[in-house]
Every structure is written in structure tokens, then in C-alpha cells.
Design a protein around this motif. Structure first.
Motif, mmCIF file in Angstrom:
data_model
loop_
_atom_site.group_PDB
_atom_site.id
_atom_site.type_symbol
_atom_site.label_atom_id
_atom_site.label_comp_id
_atom_site.label_asym_id
_atom_site.label_seq_id
_atom_site.Cartn_x
_atom_site.Cartn_y
_atom_site.Cartn_z
ATOM 1 N N MET A 1 0.837 -1.168 -0.067
ATOM 2 C CA MET A 1 -0.027 -0.041 -0.034
ATOM 3 C C MET A 1 0.872 1.296 0.109
ATOM 4 N N PHE A 2 2.104 1.088 0.786
ATOM 5 C CA PHE A 2 2.809 2.388 0.853
ATOM 6 C C PHE A 2 3.317 2.634 -0.685
ATOM 7 N N GLN A 3 3.951 1.724 -1.361
ATOM 8 C CA GLN A 3 4.440 1.894 -2.585
ATOM 9 C C GLN A 3 3.507 2.601 -3.633
ATOM 10 N N GLN A 4 2.242 2.266 -3.249
ATOM 11 C CA GLN A 4 1.059 2.983 -4.169
ATOM 12 C C GLN A 4 1.216 4.603 -4.043
ATOM 13 N N LEU A 5 1.624 4.915 -2.928
ATOM 14 C CA LEU A 5 1.463 6.316 -2.746
ATOM 15 C C LEU A 5 2.499 7.080 -3.722
ATOM 16 N N ILE A 9 0.928 10.100 -5.861
ATOM 17 C CA ILE A 9 1.345 11.614 -5.191
ATOM 18 C C ILE A 9 2.434 12.425 -6.000
ATOM 19 N N PRO A 10 2.140 13.425 -6.343
ATOM 20 C CA PRO A 10 3.252 14.178 -7.511
ATOM 21 C C PRO A 10 4.297 14.513 -6.527
ATOM 22 N N GLY A 11 5.621 14.646 -7.335
ATOM 23 C CA GLY A 11 6.909 14.948 -6.577
ATOM 24 C C GLY A 11 7.716 13.894 -5.956
ATOM 25 N N ILE A 12 7.130 12.933 -5.843
ATOM 26 C CA ILE A 12 7.917 11.658 -5.552
ATOM 27 C C ILE A 12 8.687 11.119 -6.679
ATOM 28 N N VAL A 13 10.094 10.961 -6.315
ATOM 29 C CA VAL A 13 11.118 10.454 -7.219
ATOM 30 C C VAL A 13 11.203 9.136 -7.206
ATOM 31 N N SER A 14 11.393 8.516 -6.186
ATOM 32 C CA SER A 14 11.717 7.192 -6.052
ATOM 33 C C SER A 14 11.094 6.461 -4.594
ATOM 34 N N TYR A 15 10.832 5.490 -4.631
ATOM 35 C CA TYR A 15 10.495 4.459 -3.718
ATOM 36 C C TYR A 15 11.231 3.313 -3.623
ATOM 37 N N SER A 16 11.420 2.900 -2.229
ATOM 38 C CA SER A 16 12.014 1.519 -2.110
ATOM 39 C C SER A 16 11.870 1.057 -0.627
#
Length: 78
Positions: A1-5, A9-16
Motif C-alpha cells: 500500500m505504501f508503494q502505491q503512494l 502523489i506528485p513530486g515523489i522521485v523514487s520509493y524503495s
């Protein structure tokens, strides 16, 4: 679920993310996982924090969290 943010959400460059583990040679906190979100700017970080999808994620999941820690940092690449 967190990854889906990171997808909504604009402005997020990356997620890990990853599971935490203990080692003998270093003290570690009692957390089971870590999520790392990189935003394009401090303004984007603030927008992420107050975004309705982020607030909804917290509301849906806070009942299963024993503890949470948030760290904000300006990471420099040398």
C-alpha cells in the motif's frame, strides 16, 4: 500500500523498501521494515505529507503499527 503512494502523489522521485535485520556488531532499532521515499524538493515532501492519499494510508494502517519513526534528510551525493 505504501508503494502505491509513489504512483499517486506528485513530486515523489523514487520509493524503495526492505525488511530490517539485526547484526551482532551494531545496535539496531526494533523495527521490522523500512520505507524510503525520495521527493524532488522539500516543498514536494510537504505536499506528500499532507496529501489525502498519505493521510488515508496512515488512518488505514496505524492500528497495526506498534511504533513508527520518520526521518527527513537532505542526502547529498558526493
Amino acid at each position: 500500500m505504501f508503494q502505491q503512494l509513489s504512483e499517486t502523489i506528485p513530486g515523489i522521485v523514487s520509493y524503495s523498501a526492505g525488511k530490517a535485520f539485526k547484526v551482532k556488531y551494531e545496535g539496531t532499532a526494533d523495527f521490522d521494515c523500512m520505507h524510503c521515499v525520495t521527493c524532488e524538493s522539500e516543498k514536494a515532501l510537504e505536499a506528500y505529507f499532507f496529501h489525502e492519499d498519505h493521510k488515508k494510508f496512515i488512518k488505514q494502517n496505524e492500528h497495526i503499527w506498534e511504533n513508527a519513526m520518520v526521518l527527513n534528510s537532505n542526502i547529498e551525493v558526493y
